[in-house]
Scaffold this motif. Structure first.
Motif, PDB file in Angstrom:
ATOM      1  N   ARG A  60       1.154  -1.317   0.278  1.00  0.00           N
ATOM      2  CA  ARG A  60       0.460   0.371  -0.062  1.00  0.00           C
ATOM      3  C   ARG A  60       0.683   1.489   0.099  1.00  0.00           C
ATOM      4  O   ARG A  60       2.288   1.339  -0.078  1.00  0.00           O
ATOM      5  N   CYS A  61       0.357   2.456  -0.639  1.00  0.00           N
ATOM      6  CA  CYS A  61       1.469   3.701  -0.402  1.00  0.00           C
ATOM      7  C   CYS A  61      -0.081   4.480   0.070  1.00  0.00           C
ATOM      8  O   CYS A  61      -1.547   4.409  -0.109  1.00  0.00           O
ATOM      9  N   GLU A  62       0.373   5.817   0.610  1.00  0.00           N
ATOM     10  CA  GLU A  62      -0.545   6.734   0.990  1.00  0.00           C
ATOM     11  C   GLU A  62       0.223   7.982   0.577  1.00  0.00           C
ATOM     12  O   GLU A  62       1.824   8.091   1.039  1.00  0.00           O
ATOM     13  N   ILE A  63      -0.276   8.752   0.113  1.00  0.00           N
ATOM     14  CA  ILE A  63       0.226  10.659  -0.449  1.00  0.00           C
ATOM     15  C   ILE A  63      -0.324  11.380   0.343  1.00  0.00           C
ATOM     16  O   ILE A  63      -1.516  11.603   0.143  1.00  0.00           O
ATOM     17  N   GLU A  99      -2.616   1.618  -7.577  1.00  0.00           N
ATOM     18  CA  GLU A  99      -3.516   1.967  -8.025  1.00  0.00           C
ATOM     19  C   GLU A  99      -4.030   2.542  -7.518  1.00  0.00           C
ATOM     20  O   GLU A  99      -4.464   2.298  -5.717  1.00  0.00           O
ATOM     21  N   ILE A 100      -4.857   3.937  -7.679  1.00  0.00           N
ATOM     22  CA  ILE A 100      -5.217   4.975  -6.897  1.00  0.00           C
ATOM     23  C   ILE A 100      -6.469   4.146  -6.457  1.00  0.00           C
ATOM     24  O   ILE A 100      -7.476   3.884  -7.416  1.00  0.00           O
ATOM     25  N   ASP A 101      -7.249   4.144  -5.031  1.00  0.00           N
ATOM     26  CA  ASP A 101      -8.592   3.201  -4.436  1.00  0.00           C
ATOM     27  C   ASP A 101      -9.368   4.524  -3.701  1.00  0.00           C
ATOM     28  O   ASP A 101     -10.411   3.783  -3.620  1.00  0.00           O
ATOM     29  N   ASP A 102      -8.724   5.726  -2.553  1.00  0.00           N
ATOM     30  CA  ASP A 102      -9.072   6.474  -2.167  1.00  0.00           C
ATOM     31  C   ASP A 102      -8.639   7.617  -2.321  1.00  0.00           C
ATOM     32  O   ASP A 102      -7.179   7.203  -2.208  1.00  0.00           O
ATOM     33  N   VAL A 103      -9.993   8.637  -2.231  1.00  0.00           N
ATOM     34  CA  VAL A 103      -8.977  10.193  -2.272  1.00  0.00           C
ATOM     35  C   VAL A 103      -9.600  11.052  -1.410  1.00  0.00           C
ATOM     36  O   VAL A 103     -11.097  10.676  -1.736  1.00  0.00           O
ATOM     37  N   ILE A 104      -8.853  11.497  -0.037  1.00  0.00           N
ATOM     38  CA  ILE A 104      -9.662  11.997   1.278  1.00  0.00           C
ATOM     39  C   ILE A 104      -8.961  13.997   0.826  1.00  0.00           C
ATOM     40  O   ILE A 104      -8.263  13.801   0.575  1.00  0.00           O
ATOM     41  N   PHE A 105     -10.261  14.558   0.481  1.00  0.00           N
ATOM     42  CA  PHE A 105      -9.788  16.730   0.540  1.00  0.00           C
ATOM     43  C   PHE A 105     -10.270  16.787   1.564  1.00  0.00           C
ATOM     44  O   PHE A 105     -11.342  16.592   2.325  1.00  0.00           O
ATOM     45  N   THR A 115      -4.633   7.079  -1.155  1.00  0.00           N
ATOM     46  CA  THR A 115      -4.241   5.833  -1.055  1.00  0.00           C
ATOM     47  C   THR A 115      -4.226   4.712  -1.806  1.00  0.00           C
ATOM     48  O   THR A 115      -5.126   4.971  -2.872  1.00  0.00           O
ATOM     49  N   GLY A 116      -3.551   3.880  -2.482  1.00  0.00           N
ATOM     50  CA  GLY A 116      -3.052   3.008  -3.458  1.00  0.00           C
ATOM     51  C   GLY A 116      -3.140   1.775  -2.847  1.00  0.00           C
ATOM     52  O   GLY A 116      -2.392   1.433  -1.787  1.00  0.00           O
TER      53      GLY A 116
END
Length: 387
Positions: A60-63, A99-105, A115-116
């Motif tokens: 997993r990755c988180e940016i 692969e991006i599976d979650d985007v939080i603003f 997150t991917g």
């Protein structure tokens, strides 16, 4: 230099990280194959990558990026990010494609968290599947599963050739991979669109590339915690399989290697399973015995200087510490985090080798005591002639 930042053209068996604070942390990010690093340079707050040794989980990755003026192009689910972490003076280590599976603003302050998961992981069917395999090898079963998800496959020859007389699937493909992990003592994970399946605690990757051993000494640690857990009072693991020829059950037993001090019990652990051959039953018993061994020692190591070249399944030797800390470990999870304000941090979650191997026996004393000043990622001397 290779793309990983390690010197190319030489085999490597051992290395140790450098603790110098003179390195400049850097990163590189591609989106769908296009280098977008320059768009992040003034915005990146944190990049975190978790490399996990199977168990039904994907890397997993988180940016987290600063969105203070709302000028960052909106990221979308399904986009693919390639990530590298490293040091300007040394090079970059490839972390993987996610692969991006979650985007939080979020606000305030304004930020975007992306997150991917490893590319291909989300393509694996999560719903229950109905299938039957009759006298198929592990490689044949996994090959069919990988094909359904459009994935490539890389599998260790020894473990891939194991025959499964009969396998009835009523679970998801991802759960089935995890079942085969437990049955065979393997690590199954999806990396860059490929299903990897290799013997756990192996010194080789699924592609046959040798995994180097990392040597850690007191100066390489920030913090550490090593936990010893009382082992089960079993002499080994015993299970049985159905012999169709004789129409009867037969038993096999695997010992728990390298038991901790205190002596073994006099009874084996009874492993329940629907095994159809001696080979399948023995593989299952050995996998459970090695799981017992791995559970005896757990190490959590926070390195003084981040080393993003470290991977899950990496073998480690800890030396020049005290009894109870020194010894051999295998990385279960490697977490590498780029933090804008502090640099790169590496945290390793480790267990003892399931086969009880002492990695320090792999090389002479001079190999485990390198001269100070070795550059991060440099191959340690392999023979005295290299001095």
């Amino acid at each position: 230099m290779s793309q990983t930042g390690r010197p190319s053209g030489r085999p490597f068996s051992f290395w140790r990280p450098r603790v110098s604070t003179g390195y400049t942390p850097i990163y590189r990010i591609h989106k769908d194959g296009v280098d977008i690093t320059d768009r992040f340079n003034d915005r990146t707050v944190q990049i975190k990558v978790e490399l996990i040794a199977g168990g039904g989980e994907g890397d997993r990755c988180e940016i987290v990026v600063d969105d203070r003026d709302w000028l960052i192009a909106r990221p979308y689910g399904g986009q693919k990010l390639q990530i590298w972490l490293g040091y300007d003076e040394v090079g970059l280590a490839y972390m993987g494609t996610f692969e991006i599976d979650d985007v939080i603003f979020e606000g305030m302050p304004r930020s975007i968290q992306i997150t991917g998961t490893s590319t291909g992981f989300n393509d694996m069917k999560k719903s229950p599947q109905i299938a039957n395999w009759d006298n198929k090898s592990v490689a044949e079963i996994l090959g069919e599963i990988a094909g359904q998800a459009g994935l490539g496959m890389s599998i260790g020859e020894e473990i891939g050739s194991l025959k499964i007389p009969f396998k009835n699937q009523v679970v998801s493909n991802l759960h089935l991979i995890h079942e085969l992990e437990r049955m065979t003592g393997a690590v199954g994970k999806i990396v860059d669109g490929n299903l990897m399946f290799v013997k756990r605690d192996s010194t080789n990757s699924a592609s046959g590339v040798a995994l180097p051993t990392l040597v850690l000494q007191p100066e390489h640690f920030g913090t550490w915690k090593v936990r010893h857990t009382a082992r089960p009072e079993f002499s080994g693991v015993k299970t049985r399989w159905w012999d169709e020829a004789s129409k009867s059950f037969k038993s096999v037993e695997a010992g728990i290697t390298g038991l901790l001090e205190g002596g073994a019990g006099d009874k084996p652990y009874p492993l329940v399973g629907n095994f159809k051959s001696a080979a399948e039953a023995l593989a299952g018993a050995q996998a459970k015995a090695q799981a017992f061994k791995r559970a005896e020692i757990q190490g959590n190591f926070d390195l003084a200087k981040g080393d993003p070249w470290i991977r899950d399944q990496q073998t480690i030797i800890v030396t020049r510490m005290r009894d109870g800390i020194n010894g051999s470990y295998v990385v279960d999870k490697a977490i590498h985090t780029y933090i804008k304000s502090t640099g790169i941090r590496s945290t390793l979650e480790c267990r003892s080798p399931g086969d009880g191997v002492d990695y320090s026996d792999r090389g002479p004393d001079w190999l485990l005591s390198p001269d100070p000043g070795d550059v991060m990622g440099t191959v340690l001397r392999l023979t005295p002639d290299d001095l």
